[in-house]
Design a protein around this motif. Structure first.
Motif: not given
Length: 315
Positions: A5-6, A57-58, A60-61, A64-65, A198
């Motif tokens: 992830l970012d 927010w992280q 959340t990412q 969703r992975h 999610e």
């Protein structure tokens, strides 16, 4: 190869360096074990430190992975003799919501869950886990069967929300979600729900109004996605990170608010890094929850479930 992830970019760079060194060693006689060990220890520490302080927010990412386990993986890893049942007996079969009879650690159960798919073709086939009215009506039909035969219900929730298309609205999306939620609350058998990725909006609660609600430590559960909430409040999705913080979407926040009952630990770096360990941990949590509900009468199960949800939000 893992997908980073970012916010995991520093970890990705270290891992790329380790891979390069290993390739170099494979081509010659250079001994790089010490250097690889040093870099791997540094990478592991960075991974631990990063995941110890994830923002909403992280998380959340992470939730969703695309490489996190999906419904089919949990069924394969935890349930035996899975017998899928299809159709709502009214319109058709929705591939976003799957379910059927199965054996879980020696006990017969009914398992229902969202399936997102794990490649382009399967994601389209399963509509990215966004259920349509016929999916929720199928869930109702299956829960009625479980109630009739006295089987516990286990649900695995992983959806960004119910499908918002015009056709779904024309077929009664809101009514189907409400009826599915009502069916959960009316069950005279034990019900355990697990938020595995999610848990979005009514599409999630329609399968999660259970006696016990479990949630992976890096999953999210909210009334609306952070992006959609930010678009409503600020007219831009760029403030999704602020919205995720305000909505208290994490398992840790929701446990404190009494919305969920149990946080299920994930392997270091999230369920996507070690699916087998994550699946086993969820199995243990489901087993404990079902055992805790054993012996309760139908009336007690309904009463405690109703009291649980009525107590939410009270001060």
């Amino acid at each position: 190869m893992a997908t980073f992830l970012d916010f995991e970019k520093p970890i990705a760079e270290l891992q790329a360096r380790i891979d390069e060194l290993r390739e170099t060693a494979a081509e010659g006689t250079v001994d790089i074990d010490a250097e690889v060990g040093r870099l791997q220890a540094k990478s592991d520490k960075l991974l631990r430190d990063t995941y110890a302080r994830l923002t909403p927010w992280q998380k959340t990412q992470v939730a969703r992975h695309g490489e996190r386990p999906h419904f089919k993986h949990y069924v394969a890893g935890l349930f035996e003799d899975f017998l899928p049942l299809a159709g709502d007996r009214a319109f058709g079969d929705d591939q976003a919501i799957l379910g059927g009879f199965a054996t879980f650690r020696g006990r017969r159960v009914l398992v229902i869950g969202h399936e997102k798919g794990d490649d382009t073709a399967s994601r389209l086939r399963h509509n990215f886990g966004m259920g349509k009215p016929e999916g929720y009506r199928k869930a109702i039909r299956l829960m009625q069967l479980a109630d009739r035969f006295g089987l516990p219900v286990v649900t695995l929730v992983d959806t960004s929300g119910a499908f918002p298309g015009v056709q779904a609205e024309e077929r009664g999306q809101a009514e189907a979600i409400a009826r599915s939620t009502e069916m959960c609350l009316a069950l005279g058998v034990p019900m355990v729900a697990a938020i595995v990725g999610e848990g979005g909006s009514g599409g999630a609660i329609a399968l999660a109004a259970a006696n016990r609600v479990l949630m992976f430590e890096h999953a999210i559960y909210s009334v609306i996605s952070p992006e959609a909430g930010a678009s409503i409040l600020w007219r831009t999705s760029d403030k999704a990170a602020e919205m995720a913080e305000a909505m208290k979407v994490t398992a840790q926040d929701l446990k404190g608010l009494g919305v969920i009952d149990t946080i299920v630990p994930e392997p270091l770096g999230g369920a996507q890094r070690d699916p087998a360990t994550a699946i086993a941990a969820l199995g243990d949590a489901i087993d404990a929850a079902l055992s805790n509900l054993d012996g309760q009468s139908s009336a007690d199960l309904r009463r405690s479930r109703r009291a649980k949800f009525l107590a939410m939000g009270r001060i």
